[in-house]
Write an enzyme that holds these catalytic residues in place. Structure first.
Site, mmCIF file in Angstrom:
data_model
loop_
_atom_site.group_PDB
_atom_site.id
_atom_site.type_symbol
_atom_site.label_atom_id
_atom_site.label_comp_id
_atom_site.label_asym_id
_atom_site.label_seq_id
_atom_site.Cartn_x
_atom_site.Cartn_y
_atom_site.Cartn_z
ATOM 1 N N ASN A 79 10.170 3.336 -11.335
ATOM 2 C CA ASN A 79 10.997 3.452 -10.135
ATOM 3 C C ASN A 79 10.984 4.854 -9.541
ATOM 4 O O ASN A 79 11.149 5.016 -8.334
ATOM 5 C CB ASN A 79 12.438 3.059 -10.482
ATOM 6 N N TYR B 124 3.453 9.760 1.377
ATOM 7 C CA TYR B 124 4.284 8.713 0.785
ATOM 8 C C TYR B 124 3.673 7.342 1.015
ATOM 9 O O TYR B 124 3.541 6.534 0.072
ATOM 10 C CB TYR B 124 5.683 8.776 1.393
ATOM 11 N N LYS C 45 2.202 4.820 -1.930
ATOM 12 C CA LYS C 45 2.763 3.492 -2.181
ATOM 13 C C LYS C 45 1.712 2.401 -1.984
ATOM 14 O O LYS C 45 1.766 1.353 -2.649
ATOM 15 C CB LYS C 45 3.975 3.250 -1.292
#
Length: 271
Positions: free
Chosen positions: A105, A170, A174
């Protein structure tokens, strides 16, 4: 190759129970990680919270343990340090006997326009979001070898599309998490290890709120986006528990035939 179990005759309460299982949640001190840890503990799992902020992680672990009369511990973990991830896996096996669930996470999401982004900025994001997830998967697979388990990678809608200016590192990281999930689901299936990604839209977390306060550009984006989230589709902004319940489903025997998928949790934002 050993087949996964068929749970067709298992009662619903048993399908959702995590009693006797050991879970590691990275970035577990607050936000999505805290919400996920709460639900896993409520379902009966022993939970190890990994976080760079050990003091806050200890507070979170104590609160969850008291709330659910569960075994919840905290451990210092910077996921950009592969040795720290390996140490957490080793501690879980020594202290609790196994690792059955691993939730990657922990993540960072600095807002830096491309023209101002340095190599170091890019590498920092990838060291946490991409390499940290890879290292977590690697250590989880080692710990689960011979017994099976479930790995959940917390991705983002940013792993499926571009989202806003200033988040190129980012978004790219991802996308890497989503691709890694697909590949490892194939690679680890013979070990009876399922690998699933969860892709949230914007969630109301401490990290997101802090970023909005600190960065005027993010505040402007949020001011435009949040009202539309509240007034359309499902009528509210996502909360950490929306993701926590999804992760609980993914790691439970309810989802025993699901692997390699990215579960989108976005109230139809991408529909």
């Amino acid at each position: 190759m050993t087949s996964i179990a068929d749970f067709s005759s298992t009662p619903l309460a048993e399908l959702l129970s995590l009693k006797g299982r050991v879970a590691i949640v990275t970035g577990g001190a607050q936000g999505l990680g805290k919400g996920i840890a709460r639900r896993l503990a409520e379902a009966g799992a022993t939970v190890l919270l990994g976080d760079r902020n050990l003091e806050l992680a200890c507070q979170t672990a104590a609160a969850i343990a008291a709330e659910y009369d569960a075994m919840v511990e905290a451990i210092a973990m910077d996921v950009s340090d592969s040795a720290a991830i390996a140490a957490a896996a080793s501690h879980a096996k020594d202290a609790f006997g196994s690792v059955d669930i691993w939730v990657n996470n922990a993540g960072v999401f600095p807002h830096i326009p491309l023209q101002h982004m340095t190599d170091a900025d890019w590498d920092n994001v990838f060291s946490v979001n991409a390499r940290g997830t890879f290292a977590g998967c690697r250590e989880a697979a080692k710990a689960m070898q011979g017994r099976g388990g479930v790995i959940v990678n917390v991705a983002s809608l940013a792993g499926l599309r571009g989202i806003s200016p200033g988040l190129s590192a980012y978004v790219s990281s991802k996308h890497a998490v989503v691709g890694l999930t697909k590949q490892l689901a194939l690679e680890l299936a013979p070990e009876r290890i399922r690998v699933i990604a969860v892709a949230p839209s914007f969630m109301v977390t401490e990290g997101n709120l802090a970023l909005i306060k600190q960065d005027p550009r993010m505040a402007e984006l949020a001011a435009e986006a949040i009202p539309s989230m509240i007034t359309s589709k499902l009528g509210r902004v996502g909360q950490p528990d929306d993701i926590a319940r999804t992760v609980l489903f993914a790691v439970s025997d309810m989802a025993s035939f699901i692997t390699g998928e990215t579960i989108v949790v976005d109230a139809a934002e991408t529909a």
